[in-house]
Scaffold this motif. Structure first.
Motif, mmCIF file in Angstrom:
data_model
loop_
_atom_site.group_PDB
_atom_site.id
_atom_site.type_symbol
_atom_site.label_atom_id
_atom_site.label_comp_id
_atom_site.label_asym_id
_atom_site.label_seq_id
_atom_site.Cartn_x
_atom_site.Cartn_y
_atom_site.Cartn_z
ATOM 1 N N SER A 246 108.344 40.703 -6.516
ATOM 2 C CA SER A 246 109.754 41.114 -6.074
ATOM 3 C C SER A 246 110.705 41.043 -7.275
ATOM 4 C CB SER A 246 110.270 40.334 -4.976
ATOM 5 O OG SER A 246 110.304 38.921 -5.309
ATOM 6 N N GLU A 247 110.382 40.310 -8.243
ATOM 7 C CA GLU A 247 111.535 39.975 -9.374
ATOM 8 C C GLU A 247 110.825 40.346 -10.505
ATOM 9 O OE1 GLU A 247 113.387 36.454 -9.069
ATOM 10 O OE2 GLU A 247 113.839 36.684 -7.090
ATOM 11 N N ASN A 248 111.573 41.053 -11.383
ATOM 12 C CA ASN A 248 110.902 41.540 -12.774
ATOM 13 C C ASN A 248 109.645 42.123 -12.943
ATOM 14 O OD1 ASN A 248 113.634 40.206 -13.533
ATOM 15 N ND2 ASN A 248 112.641 38.256 -13.432
ATOM 16 N N VAL A 249 109.269 42.677 -11.930
ATOM 17 C CA VAL A 249 107.754 43.643 -12.004
ATOM 18 C C VAL A 249 108.262 44.847 -12.081
ATOM 19 C CG1 VAL A 249 105.829 44.040 -11.106
ATOM 20 C CG2 VAL A 249 106.583 41.642 -11.201
ATOM 21 N N THR A 250 107.762 45.627 -13.133
ATOM 22 C CA THR A 250 107.879 47.120 -13.174
ATOM 23 C C THR A 250 106.404 47.761 -13.507
ATOM 24 O OG1 THR A 250 108.289 46.739 -15.766
ATOM 25 C CG2 THR A 250 110.083 46.610 -14.312
ATOM 26 N N SER A 251 106.705 48.949 -13.319
ATOM 27 C CA SER A 251 105.456 49.898 -13.674
ATOM 28 C C SER A 251 105.747 51.344 -14.448
ATOM 29 C CB SER A 251 104.611 50.496 -12.319
ATOM 30 O OG SER A 251 103.334 51.090 -12.892
ATOM 31 N N PHE A 252 106.101 50.851 -15.792
ATOM 32 C CA PHE A 252 106.606 52.216 -16.525
ATOM 33 C C PHE A 252 105.342 52.517 -17.624
ATOM 34 C CE2 PHE A 252 110.611 50.057 -15.563
ATOM 35 C CZ PHE A 252 111.108 51.176 -14.613
#
Length: 388
Positions: A246-252
């Motif tokens: 939920s926090e500070n996870v991305t998929s770029f």
């Protein structure tokens, strides 16, 4: 003339006692926590039949006043033991023995067979402040083991590259309620034909046994609300862990490079007591092999309205007969100094000053003895005159 002889004798007696105090200071030059005494000589006058320090009668000589202790701080020396304690500033450590309280500026402490923190080689127990602000000894026996705590949550952080087809976060160590550890491997995979925002999350244990498979979804590079938390369980071994994205996870997109990692994992195994000592806040703290800490309480520090009312005993210990004169504080109070681990306070004896006092005492004794010698000669002369 007899009176002059007695006056001279009072000087010899006073300087003899002064030599005793100076000798005691010099010989305790290397005694830890020792507080030197100051020489204070007072003149004696007679008023009627009473002796007093002031009065209208004639001089009756000199006396050594009650010893005054010098409570200035000695040098704080570094040691290798965390149970070596000293105070940087005002105050005294509070010790307890057989229901009585004693006081010390410093000391080498150790743990006795009952788990109490005692002054090395003695039964003097170090006291901590309880919830009522009173000084009491505390045993560490009940705190020698740090109980395990099961892992319930793994907080993931950083980027899972949307350009890659797979990434693995290996060796995520978790614990069950019995303190048993397991290393889980978390594999993130997707098919090239599948939407780039959906990943299959497969968890396996150290023996390649599959724990579970779930789907992690992203929208605009962020985890969707329904997949921010995924729960994986191994009921047979007692593991149930929430994977939190939920926090500070991305998929770029970042090519084939993903930096996703398990940033914070709660829970820990059983721990053995490793070290113990006083932390920066003056609190006695236990540290365990599982990297956990336990605080037993603040070290009790005492101050006195009249420090000269306390009496120095052997081994750097002081006693106080009037309990009403004592106030207790923690190291965090501005009214006392800081308790430090790995420190021992040296004696505060200043050798050059003591050598100076030694010369003054010697000369004073020599001069007083000359008074006795002259008075004796005069009396002898009187006897000779009477004989003629």
């Amino acid at each position: 003339m007899l009176e002059s002889m007695f006056i001279g004798l009072s000087g010899m007696n006073a300087y003899s006692n002064g030599l005793k105090d100076v000798s005691n200071n010099i010989t305790n030059l290397n005694s830890q926590g020792y507080k030197g005494s100051n020489l204070v000589f007072r003149d004696l006058y007679s008023s009627g039949s009473d002796l007093a320090y002031t009065g209208d009668g004639g001089g009756q000589g000199v006396s050594l006043a009650l010893t005054q202790l010098d409570f200035s701080q000695g040098e704080l020396r570094q040691t290798e033991s965390s149970l070596d304690l000293a105070i940087d500033g005002e105050g005294f450590l509070v010790l307890e023995k057989d229901g009585e309280y004693f006081y010390a500026r410093t000391g080498n402490f150790e743990i006795d067979e009952d788990g109490y923190i005692v002054l090395s080689g003695t039964d003097y127990k170090l006291t901590l402040l309880n919830e009522n602000g009173r000084a009491e000894p505390v045993s560490v026996n009940s705190s020698r083991i740090s109980q395990p705590e099961a892992t319930t949550r793994v907080q993931f952080t950083d980027n899972l590259s949307s350009s890659s087809l797979g990434f693995t976060v290996a060796d995520v160590t978790i614990f069950n309620a019995n303190g048993e550890a397991a290393d889980w491997s978390v594999a993130f995979t997707r098919e090239e034909t599948d939407p780039s925002g959906e990943w299959k999350v497969t968890v396996t244990d150290g023996n390649d046994n599959e724990i579970g498979v779930q789907t992690l979804k992203f929208n605009l590079g962020r985890p969707t609300e329904d997949s921010q938390e995924l729960t994986f369980s191994d009921d047979e071994r007692g593991y149930s862990v929430v994977f939190d994205f939920s926090e500070n996870v991305t998929s770029f997109s970042s090519g084939e490079v993903s930096t996703l990692r398990a940033g914070d994992v709660d829970g820990f195994g059983i721990g053995d007591l490793q070290t113990l000592g006083v932390n920066d806040d003056g609190v006695f703290e236990l540290q365990y092999s599982n990297e956990q800490t336990t605080e037993l309480g603040s070290v009790a520090l005492a101050t006195f309205k009249d420090p000269q009312s306390i009496e120095q005993r052997s081994g750097g210990v002081f006693v106080n007969e009037d309990s009403r004169d004592v106030s207790l504080y923690s190291s965090s109070s501005e009214l006392v100094g800081r308790v430090l681990s790995n420190r021992i306070e040296a004696s505060n004896v200043e050798l050059s000053s003591e050598f100076g006092n030694l010369i003054l005492v010697q000369r004073g004794y020599q001069a007083s003895s000359q008074v006795v010698s002259v008075a004796n000669e005069m009396i002898q002369q009187l006897f000779q005159t009477r004989g003629q």
